[in-house]
Design a protein around this motif. Structure first.
Motif, PDB file in Angstrom:
ATOM      1  N   SER A  25       0.836  -1.201   0.000  1.00 49.20           N
ATOM      2  CA  SER A  25       0.000   0.000   0.000  1.00 49.20           C
ATOM      3  C   SER A  25       0.870   1.250   0.000  1.00 49.20           C
ATOM      4  O   SER A  25       2.046   1.198   0.362  1.00 49.20           O
ATOM      5  CB  SER A  25      -0.899   0.008   1.225  1.00 49.20           C
ATOM      6  OG  SER A  25      -0.131   0.333   2.369  1.00 49.20           O
ATOM      7  N   SER A  26       0.280   2.350  -0.390  1.00 50.00           N
ATOM      8  CA  SER A  26       1.021   3.617  -0.418  1.00 50.00           C
ATOM      9  C   SER A  26       1.509   3.968   0.986  1.00 50.00           C
ATOM     10  O   SER A  26       2.595   4.500   1.159  1.00 50.00           O
ATOM     11  CB  SER A  26       0.128   4.726  -0.953  1.00 50.00           C
ATOM     12  OG  SER A  26      -1.083   4.772  -0.236  1.00 50.00           O
ATOM     13  N   ASN A  27       0.702   3.648   1.960  1.00 48.56           N
ATOM     14  CA  ASN A  27       1.069   3.933   3.346  1.00 48.56           C
ATOM     15  C   ASN A  27       2.330   3.186   3.786  1.00 48.56           C
ATOM     16  O   ASN A  27       3.185   3.747   4.459  1.00 48.56           O
ATOM     17  CB  ASN A  27      -0.079   3.535   4.272  1.00 48.56           C
ATOM     18  CG  ASN A  27      -0.573   4.727   5.040  1.00 48.56           C
ATOM     19  OD1 ASN A  27       0.221   5.486   5.603  1.00 48.56           O
ATOM     20  ND2 ASN A  27      -1.879   4.935   5.024  1.00 48.56           N
ATOM     21  N   SER A  39       1.772   9.728   1.538  1.00 48.61           N
ATOM     22  CA  SER A  39       1.174   8.577   0.862  1.00 48.61           C
ATOM     23  C   SER A  39       0.428   9.013  -0.399  1.00 48.61           C
ATOM     24  O   SER A  39       0.387   8.276  -1.379  1.00 48.61           O
ATOM     25  CB  SER A  39       0.240   7.846   1.814  1.00 48.61           C
ATOM     26  OG  SER A  39      -0.874   8.657   2.120  1.00 48.61           O
ATOM     27  N   ALA A  40      -0.126  10.217  -0.370  1.00 47.57           N
ATOM     28  CA  ALA A  40      -0.866  10.695  -1.551  1.00 47.57           C
ATOM     29  C   ALA A  40       0.061  10.822  -2.755  1.00 47.57           C
ATOM     30  O   ALA A  40      -0.274  10.413  -3.867  1.00 47.57           O
ATOM     31  CB  ALA A  40      -1.532  12.017  -1.235  1.00 47.57           C
ATOM     32  N   ARG A  43       0.873   7.519  -3.993  1.00 45.78           N
ATOM     33  CA  ARG A  43      -0.273   6.985  -4.751  1.00 45.78           C
ATOM     34  C   ARG A  43      -0.239   7.480  -6.194  1.00 45.78           C
ATOM     35  O   ARG A  43      -0.509   6.724  -7.119  1.00 45.78           O
ATOM     36  CB  ARG A  43      -1.585   7.404  -4.079  1.00 45.78           C
ATOM     37  CG  ARG A  43      -2.048   6.423  -3.039  1.00 45.78           C
ATOM     38  CD  ARG A  43      -3.534   6.511  -2.772  1.00 45.78           C
ATOM     39  NE  ARG A  43      -3.937   7.756  -2.135  1.00 45.78           N
ATOM     40  CZ  ARG A  43      -3.680   8.064  -0.863  1.00 45.78           C
ATOM     41  NH1 ARG A  43      -3.016   7.233  -0.111  1.00 45.78           N
ATOM     42  NH2 ARG A  43      -4.092   9.202  -0.355  1.00 45.78           N
ATOM     43  N   ASN A  44       0.100   8.765  -6.361  1.00 49.55           N
ATOM     44  CA  ASN A  44       0.194   9.290  -7.722  1.00 49.55           C
ATOM     45  C   ASN A  44       1.294   8.577  -8.508  1.00 49.55           C
ATOM     46  O   ASN A  44       1.085   8.176  -9.658  1.00 49.55           O
ATOM     47  CB  ASN A  44       0.481  10.796  -7.676  1.00 49.55           C
ATOM     48  CG  ASN A  44      -0.727  11.566  -7.172  1.00 49.55           C
ATOM     49  OD1 ASN A  44      -1.862  11.130  -7.363  1.00 49.55           O
ATOM     50  ND2 ASN A  44      -0.480  12.693  -6.512  1.00 49.55           N
ATOM     51  N   ALA A  47       0.170   5.167  -9.442  1.00 51.86           N
ATOM     52  CA  ALA A  47      -0.783   5.169 -10.566  1.00 51.86           C
ATOM     53  C   ALA A  47      -0.016   5.294 -11.883  1.00 51.86           C
ATOM     54  O   ALA A  47      -0.326   4.608 -12.864  1.00 51.86           O
ATOM     55  CB  ALA A  47      -1.773   6.306 -10.398  1.00 51.86           C
ATOM     56  N   LYS A  57      -2.474  -4.425 -10.025  1.00 56.58           N
ATOM     57  CA  LYS A  57      -3.361  -4.441  -8.859  1.00 56.58           C
ATOM     58  C   LYS A  57      -4.096  -5.766  -8.849  1.00 56.58           C
ATOM     59  O   LYS A  57      -4.386  -6.311  -9.907  1.00 56.58           O
ATOM     60  CB  LYS A  57      -4.390  -3.319  -8.978  1.00 56.58           C
ATOM     61  CG  LYS A  57      -3.986  -2.044  -8.274  1.00 56.58           C
ATOM     62  CD  LYS A  57      -5.148  -1.106  -8.071  1.00 56.58           C
ATOM     63  CE  LYS A  57      -5.615  -0.468  -9.362  1.00 56.58           C
ATOM     64  NZ  LYS A  57      -6.341   0.808  -9.136  1.00 56.58           N
ATOM     65  N   SER A  61      -9.309  -1.721  -5.214  1.00 55.12           N
ATOM     66  CA  SER A  61      -8.868  -0.994  -4.021  1.00 55.12           C
ATOM     67  C   SER A  61      -7.747  -1.721  -3.274  1.00 55.12           C
ATOM     68  O   SER A  61      -7.633  -1.605  -2.066  1.00 55.12           O
ATOM     69  CB  SER A  61     -10.050  -0.776  -3.084  1.00 55.12           C
ATOM     70  OG  SER A  61     -10.472  -2.001  -2.556  1.00 55.12           O
ATOM     71  N   GLY A  63      -3.567  -2.841  -2.724  1.00 49.86           N
ATOM     72  CA  GLY A  63      -2.223  -2.316  -2.915  1.00 49.86           C
ATOM     73  C   GLY A  63      -1.657  -2.835  -4.231  1.00 49.86           C
ATOM     74  O   GLY A  63      -2.317  -3.570  -4.963  1.00 49.86           O
ATOM     75  N   ARG A  64      -0.425  -2.447  -4.528  1.00 55.62           N
ATOM     76  CA  ARG A  64       0.158  -2.852  -5.796  1.00 55.62           C
ATOM     77  C   ARG A  64       1.126  -4.016  -5.630  1.00 55.62           C
ATOM     78  O   ARG A  64       1.768  -4.161  -4.592  1.00 55.62           O
ATOM     79  CB  ARG A  64       0.932  -1.688  -6.432  1.00 55.62           C
ATOM     80  CG  ARG A  64       0.144  -0.440  -6.710  1.00 55.62           C
ATOM     81  CD  ARG A  64      -1.089  -0.748  -7.533  1.00 55.62           C
ATOM     82  NE  ARG A  64      -1.557   0.357  -8.350  1.00 55.62           N
ATOM     83  CZ  ARG A  64      -2.038   1.498  -7.881  1.00 55.62           C
ATOM     84  NH1 ARG A  64      -2.104   1.708  -6.586  1.00 55.62           N
ATOM     85  NH2 ARG A  64      -2.465   2.435  -8.717  1.00 55.62           N
TER      86      ARG A  64
END
Lengths: 334, 334
Positions: A25-27, A39-40, A43-44, A47, A57, A61, A63-64
DNA sequence: GATTAGCAATCAAAACAAAAGAGTGCTAAA
DNA sequence: TTTAGCACTCTTTTGTTTTGATTGCTAATC
């Protein structure tokens, strides 16, 4: 192509996923991977990386996880190939110091060591005899209708086989055969044991085909023999991907198919370490696994090949570091 | 001890469970097992058999499965040992006709055949050399510091090994060594290669310990060598019990532990076929499996052991029938 | 323009509930 | 002694709800 931060993000995701086997996850990346952003932002970046095909994915929803392209980029550009500890170096060195009587055993020991250090399953195969030069052939009578042939090659490979006859053979005959075979084959590459040789021997010698033919056939057979060795098959079963019965069954099937294993080990051409990630594997059956192989060569002569087979989420850094070190050590031995 | 109908019920349950892997209900037995009574009667019989320990339940309202005691009774008293078809007989015969150069290969071929006919995993091990009588020993110089020793035994077993020296050895020396070893060992059981022999040779010969010692050590080593062969490891994974990851993992672990396999094959004393059901196995790790072994013997000399390893719900009739037939065939060969 | 906080939207996984079905054990009749 | 009948037990299946992790987007902030 990828800017610096994207590389860092990709590397972090690959390494995290290799460690945890869970979508990242981004977190998870903000805390400990030296990325100075929120984390935002990650996330970008994620993406973007997904858009360019480096990440996947499992659902909208989630994580990667790295895609095969992502692993490939990691292996080509991002991994550390010195990911090996002092303990591991010591352990490997001590294992490779084992005195071996037959050169084939060295490959086996190396494969065993790799499996122990990396905790992955390894597969190994002995030297390809047919690339080698015959140094000497010896024939020893073991009974009136049985003898042993021993073939020595330039690289120190020794192959022996028992040959049985349908008629009695004398010590004298064996001596002549010994002389003729050596005269014709000493210093020649092993491929020379073929049809013309057979015909030549039939012409030159007065012995019946019943003696010459089984000798040539059996020698050819033993030189073609490919024994496959497996190490640590059970180790893979501790990995979470093998909790899927589908995968576990597939894995056992793959390991059980000797021809597949032989093809896998023989498919690498280069002298160096080869990495096959998922679909990159020449064999359909291996598409859910990653395979790392390397050939043990001395003076261009094949002395055996070792393959590591594991999940695509393989610890490439460790595996490649260990293989490089073993390769270096093996080269030192002879 | 068990009356006739109880025997029939037990047999029907064992066979039904071997076929279906599902707990057997009282109803399932009324239709096709030749029992002329209602399900209620069978329920009563089943309750009795359970009370005497021949059957188990997985839960209060489930059908019955055989207990280990139940399987044992079935194996001892109820099974048919001629459960083998004409096709199978033909197939086995043709496989065993393969010409082998080394006697060890016969065991391997037999193990492979058994696995193919029964669809279970087999494990085999070569002849125990140390029970045998030395017929001849040959030493062949392969280089200035390398030689090969070939040991022939009375049963036709041939063991060879390469020996390396730290000093040069001459053809002349080898001849003397050859003479001395044969003088002392020909006609003797292999156990004679021991401390007294070593001392005798040191005394008799003027050669340095550097030559005699590696020879004796290496010969001992190769004679103790126990190579384990596995056939059809993947076959077991098609059985429903291997849908449990726990069991599958355990199975792979067991097969991967060579010492365990060797112990398993060596533990049977008798000449005949041995059946170990679950907890009867000497080894804790095998307690969830059944193992059937048999030794291939000629004149009391061990020529190899074969083991079938599978679920407790093994088709004992088929397995034992096939083993008996193979045993008979092997005896015919020599 | 890049970064980030905030938040609705998404989806898997877990928890819960209800229904269905298979089989037994027991009772009483044959 | 055998069997029909039935209540009871427990697993399996199916459906529903809740929870929680995580994303993508928007708008505010640096």
């Amino acid at each position: 192509m990828l800017d610096d931060r994207k590389k860092k993000v990709l590397q972090a995701i690959v390494e995290e996923y290799i460690n945890t086997a869970e979508p990242v996850s981004s977190n998870a990346l903000t805390s400990n991977h030296g990325l100075q952003c929120s984390s935002a932002t990650i996330r970008n970046e994620m993406a973007d990386l997904e858009k360019s095909g480096y990440l996947d994915k499992t659902h909208t929803s989630s994580g990667r996880i790295p895609s095969e392209k992502g692993y490939r980029y990691y292996v080509d550009e991002l991994l550390k190939d010195d990911d090996i500890s002092l303990e591991e170096i010591k352990y490997i060195s001590s294992k490779l110091e084992t005195k071996v009587n037959e050169i084939e055993d060295l490959t086996k020991i190396a494969a065993n060591t790799i499996s122990e250090v990396t905790h992955y399953t390894t597969v190994s195969i002995g030297p390809k005899a047919n690339e080698q030069i015959i140094k000497d052939i010896k024939f020893i009578l073991l009974g009136s209708r049985m003898m042993m042939a021993v073939i020595l090659t330039d690289t120190g490979l020794v192959k022996e086989t028992i040959i049985k006859f349908d008629e009695d053979v004398t010590e004298k005959q064996i001596e002549t055969i010994n002389y003729m075979f050596n005269k014709k084959l000493k210093g020649q590459p092993i491929e020379k044991i073929d049809r013309p040789l057979e015909e030549y021997l039939y012409d030159e010698m007065t012995y019946s085909v019943n003696v010459i033919k089984p000798i040539i056939e059996q020698i050819k057979k033993v030189l073609e023999d490919e024994q496959i060795y497996l190490e640590g098959a059970n180790k893979s079963f501790d990995l979470p991907e093998f909790n899927s019965l589908e995968v576990a069954k597939n894995f056992v099937n793959v390991l059980d198919t000797k021809e597949l294993m032989a093809d896998m080990l023989n498919s690498g051409f280069a002298d160096d370490i080869q990495v096959y990630i998922g679909d990159e594997n020449p064999k359909e059956e291996l598409k859910d696994f990653s395979v790392v192989t390397f050939k043990h060569k001395v003076n261009g002569k094949d002395l055996g090949t070792i393959g590591i087979i594991g999940p695509k989420r393989m610890d490439y850094s460790k595996v490649i570091s260990v293989m490089k070190y073993i390769n270096k050590k093996l080269k030192e031995i002879e």
